[in-house]
Design a protein around this motif. Sequence first.
Motif, PDB file in Angstrom:
ATOM      1  N   LEU A  44      -0.342 -10.318  -7.733  1.00  0.00           N
ATOM      2  CA  LEU A  44       0.058 -11.715  -7.891  1.00  0.00           C
ATOM      3  C   LEU A  44       1.521 -11.876  -8.290  1.00  0.00           C
ATOM      4  CD1 LEU A  44      -3.080 -13.174  -9.699  1.00  0.00           C
ATOM      5  CD2 LEU A  44      -2.472 -13.362  -7.280  1.00  0.00           C
ATOM      6  N   LEU A  45       2.034 -10.973  -9.105  1.00  0.00           N
ATOM      7  CA  LEU A  45       3.399 -11.133  -9.617  1.00  0.00           C
ATOM      8  C   LEU A  45       4.432 -10.297  -8.862  1.00  0.00           C
ATOM      9  CD1 LEU A  45       2.587 -11.067 -13.443  1.00  0.00           C
ATOM     10  CD2 LEU A  45       2.923 -13.059 -11.975  1.00  0.00           C
ATOM     11  N   GLY A  46       3.961  -9.490  -7.918  1.00  0.00           N
ATOM     12  CA  GLY A  46       4.885  -8.662  -7.149  1.00  0.00           C
ATOM     13  C   GLY A  46       5.723  -9.495  -6.197  1.00  0.00           C
ATOM     14  N   SER A  47       6.637  -8.830  -5.550  1.00  0.00           N
ATOM     15  CA  SER A  47       7.539  -9.492  -4.604  1.00  0.00           C
ATOM     16  C   SER A  47       6.737 -10.082  -3.446  1.00  0.00           C
ATOM     17  CB  SER A  47       8.554  -8.478  -4.080  1.00  0.00           C
ATOM     18  OG  SER A  47       9.331  -9.054  -3.062  1.00  0.00           O
ATOM     19  N   PRO A  48       6.906 -11.371  -3.176  1.00  0.00           N
ATOM     20  CA  PRO A  48       6.136 -11.994  -2.095  1.00  0.00           C
ATOM     21  C   PRO A  48       6.514 -11.466  -0.706  1.00  0.00           C
ATOM     22  CG  PRO A  48       7.399 -13.653  -3.316  1.00  0.00           C
ATOM     23  CD  PRO A  48       7.711 -12.332  -3.905  1.00  0.00           C
ATOM     24  N   GLU A  49       7.703 -10.859  -0.605  1.00  0.00           N
ATOM     25  CA  GLU A  49       8.109 -10.318   0.696  1.00  0.00           C
ATOM     26  C   GLU A  49       7.346  -9.043   1.051  1.00  0.00           C
ATOM     27  OE1 GLU A  49      10.864 -10.630  -1.735  1.00  0.00           O
ATOM     28  OE2 GLU A  49      10.934 -12.731  -1.184  1.00  0.00           O
ATOM     29  N   GLN A  50       6.849  -8.334   0.030  1.00  0.00           N
ATOM     30  CA  GLN A  50       6.118  -7.079   0.275  1.00  0.00           C
ATOM     31  C   GLN A  50       4.672  -7.378   0.656  1.00  0.00           C
ATOM     32  OE1 GLN A  50       6.475  -5.021  -3.461  1.00  0.00           O
ATOM     33  NE2 GLN A  50       7.929  -3.559  -2.597  1.00  0.00           N
ATOM     34  N   PRO A  51       4.131  -6.576   1.550  1.00  0.00           N
ATOM     35  CA  PRO A  51       2.694  -6.727   1.842  1.00  0.00           C
ATOM     36  C   PRO A  51       1.863  -6.317   0.615  1.00  0.00           C
ATOM     37  CG  PRO A  51       3.771  -5.285   3.453  1.00  0.00           C
ATOM     38  CD  PRO A  51       4.771  -5.610   2.409  1.00  0.00           C
ATOM     39  N   VAL A  52       0.653  -6.813   0.553  1.00  0.00           N
ATOM     40  CA  VAL A  52      -0.242  -6.527  -0.583  1.00  0.00           C
ATOM     41  C   VAL A  52      -0.487  -5.032  -0.715  1.00  0.00           C
ATOM     42  CG1 VAL A  52      -2.574  -6.882  -1.485  1.00  0.00           C
ATOM     43  CG2 VAL A  52      -1.321  -8.797  -0.493  1.00  0.00           C
ATOM     44  N   SER A  53      -0.630  -4.321   0.392  1.00  0.00           N
ATOM     45  CA  SER A  53      -0.888  -2.879   0.331  1.00  0.00           C
ATOM     46  C   SER A  53       0.280  -2.142  -0.323  1.00  0.00           C
ATOM     47  CB  SER A  53      -1.163  -2.321   1.728  1.00  0.00           C
ATOM     48  OG  SER A  53      -0.039  -2.524   2.566  1.00  0.00           O
ATOM     49  N   GLU A  54       1.511  -2.552  -0.075  1.00  0.00           N
ATOM     50  CA  GLU A  54       2.665  -1.909  -0.714  1.00  0.00           C
ATOM     51  C   GLU A  54       2.698  -2.216  -2.210  1.00  0.00           C
ATOM     52  OE1 GLU A  54       6.511  -2.466   1.090  1.00  0.00           O
ATOM     53  OE2 GLU A  54       5.675  -2.147   3.098  1.00  0.00           O
ATOM     54  N   ARG A  55       2.317  -3.429  -2.595  1.00  0.00           N
ATOM     55  CA  ARG A  55       2.274  -3.777  -4.020  1.00  0.00           C
ATOM     56  C   ARG A  55       1.224  -2.942  -4.749  1.00  0.00           C
ATOM     57  NH1 ARG A  55       2.003 -10.207  -3.856  1.00  0.00           N
ATOM     58  NH2 ARG A  55       2.421 -10.121  -1.644  1.00  0.00           N
ATOM     59  N   ILE A  56       0.087  -2.712  -4.088  1.00  0.00           N
ATOM     60  CA  ILE A  56      -0.967  -1.876  -4.691  1.00  0.00           C
ATOM     61  C   ILE A  56      -0.475  -0.442  -4.815  1.00  0.00           C
ATOM     62  CG2 ILE A  56      -3.270  -0.901  -4.326  1.00  0.00           C
ATOM     63  CD1 ILE A  56      -4.070  -3.615  -3.119  1.00  0.00           C
ATOM     64  N   ASN A  57       0.168   0.097  -3.771  1.00  0.00           N
ATOM     65  CA  ASN A  57       0.700   1.464  -3.826  1.00  0.00           C
ATOM     66  C   ASN A  57       1.764   1.598  -4.908  1.00  0.00           C
ATOM     67  OD1 ASN A  57      -0.945   2.428  -1.802  1.00  0.00           O
ATOM     68  ND2 ASN A  57       0.534   2.025  -0.173  1.00  0.00           N
ATOM     69  N   ALA A  58       2.585   0.583  -5.080  1.00  0.00           N
ATOM     70  CA  ALA A  58       3.621   0.613  -6.112  1.00  0.00           C
ATOM     71  C   ALA A  58       3.011   0.636  -7.517  1.00  0.00           C
ATOM     72  CB  ALA A  58       4.546  -0.591  -5.957  1.00  0.00           C
ATOM     73  N   SER A  59       1.796   0.129  -7.665  1.00  0.00           N
ATOM     74  CA  SER A  59       1.106   0.118  -8.960  1.00  0.00           C
ATOM     75  C   SER A  59       0.581   1.492  -9.337  1.00  0.00           C
ATOM     76  CB  SER A  59      -0.068  -0.851  -8.935  1.00  0.00           C
ATOM     77  OG  SER A  59       0.359  -2.132  -8.596  1.00  0.00           O
ATOM     78  N   GLY A  60       0.516   2.396  -8.380  1.00  0.00           N
ATOM     79  CA  GLY A  60      -0.103   3.705  -8.596  1.00  0.00           C
ATOM     80  C   GLY A  60       0.438   4.467  -9.779  1.00  0.00           C
ATOM     81  N   SER A  61       1.760   4.559  -9.931  1.00  0.00           N
ATOM     82  CA  SER A  61       2.322   5.339 -11.043  1.00  0.00           C
ATOM     83  C   SER A  61       1.981   4.711 -12.389  1.00  0.00           C
ATOM     84  CB  SER A  61       3.833   5.490 -10.881  1.00  0.00           C
ATOM     85  OG  SER A  61       4.452   4.216 -10.905  1.00  0.00           O
ATOM     86  N   GLY A  62       1.989   3.392 -12.442  1.00  0.00           N
ATOM     87  CA  GLY A  62       1.599   2.716 -13.687  1.00  0.00           C
ATOM     88  C   GLY A  62       0.138   2.937 -14.016  1.00  0.00           C
ATOM     89  N   LEU A  63      -0.700   2.950 -12.988  1.00  0.00           N
ATOM     90  CA  LEU A  63      -2.137   3.178 -13.203  1.00  0.00           C
ATOM     91  C   LEU A  63      -2.402   4.602 -13.672  1.00  0.00           C
ATOM     92  CD1 LEU A  63      -3.640   1.276 -10.136  1.00  0.00           C
ATOM     93  CD2 LEU A  63      -3.486   0.522 -12.509  1.00  0.00           C
ATOM     94  N   VAL A  64      -1.655   5.564 -13.138  1.00  0.00           N
ATOM     95  CA  VAL A  64      -1.821   6.955 -13.568  1.00  0.00           C
ATOM     96  C   VAL A  64      -1.443   7.082 -15.039  1.00  0.00           C
ATOM     97  CG1 VAL A  64      -0.909   9.293 -13.280  1.00  0.00           C
ATOM     98  CG2 VAL A  64      -1.543   7.948 -11.274  1.00  0.00           C
ATOM     99  N   LEU A  65      -0.364   6.440 -15.447  1.00  0.00           N
ATOM    100  CA  LEU A  65       0.051   6.479 -16.851  1.00  0.00           C
ATOM    101  C   LEU A  65      -1.015   5.852 -17.747  1.00  0.00           C
ATOM    102  CD1 LEU A  65       2.173   7.130 -18.959  1.00  0.00           C
ATOM    103  CD2 LEU A  65       3.196   4.884 -18.507  1.00  0.00           C
ATOM    104  N   ILE A  66      -1.548   4.731 -17.329  1.00  0.00           N
ATOM    105  CA  ILE A  66      -2.620   4.088 -18.103  1.00  0.00           C
ATOM    106  C   ILE A  66      -3.830   5.017 -18.190  1.00  0.00           C
ATOM    107  CG2 ILE A  66      -4.295   2.191 -18.090  1.00  0.00           C
ATOM    108  CD1 ILE A  66      -2.070   0.421 -16.949  1.00  0.00           C
ATOM    109  N   ALA A  67      -4.185   5.663 -17.095  1.00  0.00           N
ATOM    110  CA  ALA A  67      -5.330   6.578 -17.084  1.00  0.00           C
ATOM    111  C   ALA A  67      -5.103   7.740 -18.042  1.00  0.00           C
ATOM    112  CB  ALA A  67      -5.592   7.082 -15.669  1.00  0.00           C
ATOM    113  N   ILE A  68      -3.916   8.309 -18.039  1.00  0.00           N
ATOM    114  CA  ILE A  68      -3.611   9.436 -18.938  1.00  0.00           C
ATOM    115  C   ILE A  68      -3.717   8.995 -20.395  1.00  0.00           C
ATOM    116  CG2 ILE A  68      -1.752  10.963 -19.713  1.00  0.00           C
ATOM    117  CD1 ILE A  68      -0.881  11.125 -16.751  1.00  0.00           C
ATOM    118  N   ILE A  69      -3.159   7.828 -20.702  1.00  0.00           N
ATOM    119  CA  ILE A  69      -3.220   7.317 -22.078  1.00  0.00           C
ATOM    120  C   ILE A  69      -4.670   7.069 -22.493  1.00  0.00           C
ATOM    121  CG2 ILE A  69      -2.657   5.329 -23.544  1.00  0.00           C
ATOM    122  CD1 ILE A  69      -0.006   5.135 -21.933  1.00  0.00           C
TER     123      ILE A  69
END
Length: 155
Positions: A44-69
Amino acid sequence: MSRKMRRQHWVDSSVQGTLVRRILTHWCAFFAVTIICVLVMNILLGSPEQPVSERINASGSGLVLIAIIMLALFPAFALDTIRFSNRFVGPIARLRRYMRELAAGEPINALTFRDNDFWGDVADEFNVIALKVKDQASEIESLKEQLAQSSKATV
């Protein structure tokens, strides 16, 4: 109240195991909701120019960090739950042992719990009951002796 250190953390596997399983269930639910919230926020808050799939892929590193924590913190939460549960599991285990000894007619000392344990009043109530049982057992023995002496005197 006793100030002795606990020698073991795992006192009653049925109660403490259930608590750890519930903590794990809540932890997994919290983890899943956190991942979903991060994904939705990034979509919802990502760049509107990017497709949704790219926004989800960009979230991957943040999700991995959350998972590790989350995974790193779980053992501390589980251990704290086990240690905390000793404050109510330990006294009940001790009470059960004293009740078995009392029922077997074994001599018992006054029941005490540690300073920070729950249900200290239960120990006091048990001690009153144990004293009554001891007094009644003494009275029964006294009556048996009197009966034995009176039966010897009549013979």
